[in-house]
Design an enzyme around this catalytic site. Structure first.
Site, PDB file in Angstrom:
ATOM      1  N   LYS A  52       0.840  -1.214   0.000  1.00  0.00           N
ATOM      2  CA  LYS A  52       0.000   0.000   0.000  1.00  0.00           C
ATOM      3  C   LYS A  52       0.870   1.258   0.000  1.00  0.00           C
ATOM      4  O   LYS A  52       0.606   2.217  -0.724  1.00  0.00           O
ATOM      5  CB  LYS A  52      -0.957  -0.020   1.201  1.00  0.00           C
ATOM      6  CG  LYS A  52      -2.054  -1.067   1.065  1.00  0.00           C
ATOM      7  CD  LYS A  52      -2.924  -1.225   2.308  1.00  0.00           C
ATOM      8  CE  LYS A  52      -3.930  -2.362   2.064  1.00  0.00           C
ATOM      9  NZ  LYS A  52      -4.858  -2.577   3.189  1.00  0.00           N
ATOM     10  N   GLN A  96      -4.758  -1.676   9.637  1.00  0.00           N
ATOM     11  CA  GLN A  96      -4.708  -2.983   8.988  1.00  0.00           C
ATOM     12  C   GLN A  96      -5.237  -4.075   9.922  1.00  0.00           C
ATOM     13  O   GLN A  96      -4.882  -4.133  11.097  1.00  0.00           O
ATOM     14  CB  GLN A  96      -3.260  -3.286   8.564  1.00  0.00           C
ATOM     15  CG  GLN A  96      -3.102  -4.530   7.693  1.00  0.00           C
ATOM     16  CD  GLN A  96      -3.653  -4.368   6.279  1.00  0.00           C
ATOM     17  OE1 GLN A  96      -3.874  -3.258   5.793  1.00  0.00           O
ATOM     18  NE2 GLN A  96      -3.883  -5.480   5.610  1.00  0.00           N
ATOM     19  N   ASP A 119     -11.178   2.825   4.231  1.00  0.00           N
ATOM     20  CA  ASP A 119     -11.517   1.400   4.143  1.00  0.00           C
ATOM     21  C   ASP A 119     -13.029   1.197   4.025  1.00  0.00           C
ATOM     22  O   ASP A 119     -13.484   0.116   3.661  1.00  0.00           O
ATOM     23  CB  ASP A 119     -11.052   0.672   5.425  1.00  0.00           C
ATOM     24  CG  ASP A 119      -9.741  -0.086   5.255  1.00  0.00           C
ATOM     25  OD1 ASP A 119      -9.419  -0.449   4.109  1.00  0.00           O
ATOM     26  OD2 ASP A 119      -9.060  -0.305   6.273  1.00  0.00           O
TER      27      ASP A 119
HETATM   28  N1  L34 Z   1      -7.952  -2.487   7.313  1.00  0.00           N
HETATM   29  N2  L34 Z   1      -7.287  -4.606   6.708  1.00  0.00           N
HETATM   30  C1  L34 Z   1      -7.776  -3.403   6.366  1.00  0.00           C
HETATM   31  N3  L34 Z   1      -8.084  -3.080   5.081  1.00  0.00           N
HETATM   32  C2  L34 Z   1      -7.914  -3.985   4.083  1.00  0.00           C
HETATM   33  O1  L34 Z   1      -8.280  -3.682   2.838  1.00  0.00           O
HETATM   34  C3  L34 Z   1      -7.365  -5.234   4.398  1.00  0.00           C
HETATM   35  N4  L34 Z   1      -7.080  -6.186   3.443  1.00  0.00           N
HETATM   36  C4  L34 Z   1      -7.293  -7.595   3.771  1.00  0.00           C
HETATM   37  C5  L34 Z   1      -6.553  -7.881   5.082  1.00  0.00           C
HETATM   38  N5  L34 Z   1      -6.687  -6.796   6.058  1.00  0.00           N
HETATM   39  C6  L34 Z   1      -7.094  -5.540   5.732  1.00  0.00           C
HETATM   40  C7  L34 Z   1      -6.088  -6.078   2.537  1.00  0.00           C
HETATM   41  O2  L34 Z   1      -5.508  -5.037   2.295  1.00  0.00           O
HETATM   42  C8  L34 Z   1      -6.651  -8.306   2.588  1.00  0.00           C
HETATM   43  N6  L34 Z   1      -5.863  -7.280   1.929  1.00  0.00           N
HETATM   44  C9  L34 Z   1      -4.966  -7.526   0.858  1.00  0.00           C
HETATM   45  C10 L34 Z   1      -4.314  -6.504   0.189  1.00  0.00           C
HETATM   46  C11 L34 Z   1      -3.428  -6.766  -0.836  1.00  0.00           C
HETATM   47  C12 L34 Z   1      -3.174  -8.050  -1.222  1.00  0.00           C
HETATM   48  C13 L34 Z   1      -3.826  -9.083  -0.572  1.00  0.00           C
HETATM   49  C14 L34 Z   1      -4.703  -8.823   0.464  1.00  0.00           C
HETATM   50  C15 L34 Z   1      -2.185  -8.293  -2.323  1.00  0.00           C
HETATM   51  O3  L34 Z   1      -1.532  -7.408  -2.776  1.00  0.00           O
HETATM   52  N7  L34 Z   1      -2.039  -9.538  -2.743  1.00  0.00           N
HETATM   53  C16 L34 Z   1      -1.104  -9.926  -3.793  1.00  0.00           C
HETATM   54  C17 L34 Z   1      -0.056 -10.858  -3.271  1.00  0.00           C
HETATM   55  C18 L34 Z   1       0.719 -10.329  -2.130  1.00  0.00           C
HETATM   56  C19 L34 Z   1       1.651 -11.353  -1.533  1.00  0.00           C
HETATM   57  O4  L34 Z   1       2.716 -11.610  -2.164  1.00  0.00           O
HETATM   58  O5  L34 Z   1       1.358 -11.922  -0.475  1.00  0.00           O
HETATM   59  C20 L34 Z   1      -1.889 -10.614  -4.893  1.00  0.00           C
HETATM   60  O6  L34 Z   1      -1.409 -10.620  -6.023  1.00  0.00           O
HETATM   61  O7  L34 Z   1      -2.953 -11.156  -4.603  1.00  0.00           O
END
Ligand code: L34
Length: 291
Positions: A52, A96, A119
């Site tokens: 982020k 988060q 959020d």
């Molecule tokens: N407050 N908490 C708050 N806001 C959110 O919007 C989140 N979330 C969830 C968990 N807790 C939170 C996220 O940001 C899940 N989440 C989230 C954000 C980004 C990614 C996955 C979950 C992401 O970038 N995933 C990548 C892979 C990252 C890795 O290598 O682990 C993808 O390509 O899916």
């Protein structure tokens, strides 16, 4: 089968946001500023929050990362939130999730000022979302809507089955998809751990949103030919053959379901990157409202 490429789509959205930021700066307006609060050292949370902050840099936002130890008291966290609420340089911020067990998550989310709640988790914003009033949409459902829209996946009149009733994905997703809106007008069934005969229900779905948090739960035999599949899950599964010691698994068994699917999101590279792009979009909106 068409891959719903979240990575590519998120990159396009971030480019659009970067253009808006350039315009803001040119006209002497405030640069959007996002703050993120991370409590503890959960590996996945650190990755997501890091992504982020990096995304903020990429589009020209300012960002502040507040890292607190997992021993932080609820009162101390509420103090940090109050400071962010009243700091005029901060347009929006997130705390988060998940939080350490000794902290009441609801209490924390309710402490975030609704105008800075990018959020979209505060009850005021959830209420506005449900009533179709302008507000911050929660980033993951918002990202899914955007993905469906940009790939022109028809949702109007379609049977959508959402698996999982979490406050941050399943529940808002079910509400948004049923609304009169772009990527809406669907007939939505919200299923969960007490649902009986789930397979009978998913087999009738034109679109399945899997957001239950169980790796590779949705298998090919549970969906019909031509289905659209949105995989929200992201679980770290131990894998000694990987450098990091784990691989990422979605809630969908990709190999078997993708054979039947017309559209499907991959994991990684699907919903995750869209979540981050839409958080930026909300921050831009928050900044715009402030000026
Ligand atoms: N407050 N908490 C708050 N806001 C959110 O919007 C989140 N979330 C969830 C968990 N807790 C939170 C996220 O940001 C899940 N989440 C989230 C954000 C980004 C990614 C996955 C979950 C992401 O970038 N995933 C990548 C892979 C990252 C890795 O290598 O682990 C993808 O390509 O899916």
């Amino acid at each position: 089968m068409t891959l719903l490429d979240g990575k590519k789509t998120a990159a396009a959205i971030k480019e659009e946001i970067a253009l808006s930021v350039t315009e803001l700066k040119k006209s002497g307006k405030k640069t959007p500023h996002l703050a993120a609060v991370l409590v503890g050292t959960n590996g996945a949370s650190m990755t997501y929050v890091g992504a982020k902050v990096k995304a903020c840099d990429l589009v020209g936002f300012e960002s502040t990362l507040i890292e607190l130890p997992d021993t932080t008291s609820e009162a101390a966290l509420l103090d940090v939130i109050e400071n962010l609420n009243t700091d005029p340089s901060i347009d929006g911020f997130i705390v988060q999730l998940p939080l350490p067990k000794h902290i009441d998550e609801d209490k924390v989310l309710m402490a975030v000022h609704p105008d800075k709640d990018v959020d979209g988790f505060h009850p005021t914003n959830v209420g506005k979302m449900a009533l179709e009033l302008p507000t911050f949409l929660p980033a993951t459902p918002y990202g899914i809507l955007e993905l469906l829209e940009r790939y022109q996946v028809e949702t109007s009149g379609k049977n959508v089955v959402v698996i999982g009733r979490s406050h941050i994905v399943g529940r808002p997703m079910s509400i948004l998809l049923s609304q009169k809106r772009a990527a809406g007008n669907a007939t939505v069934t919200l299923t969960h751990s007490r649902t009986k005969n789930l397979k009978e229900i998913t087999l009738k779905a034109d679109i399945v949103v899997a957001a239950l948090g169980i790796a590779e739960f949705l298998t090919g035999d549970m969906v019909k030919e031509g289905v659209t599949i949105i995989d929200v899950g992201i679980t770290r599964v131990e894998d000694a053959s990987k450098k990091k010691g784990f691989r990422l698994a979605g809630d969908v068994h990709f190999e078997s379901t993708s054979k039947k699917a017309a559209f499907i999101t991959p994991v990684p590279g699907g919903v995750g990157p869209m979540t981050i792009a839409m958080l930026l979009k909300n921050t831009l909106l928050a900044c715009d409202r402030n000026s």
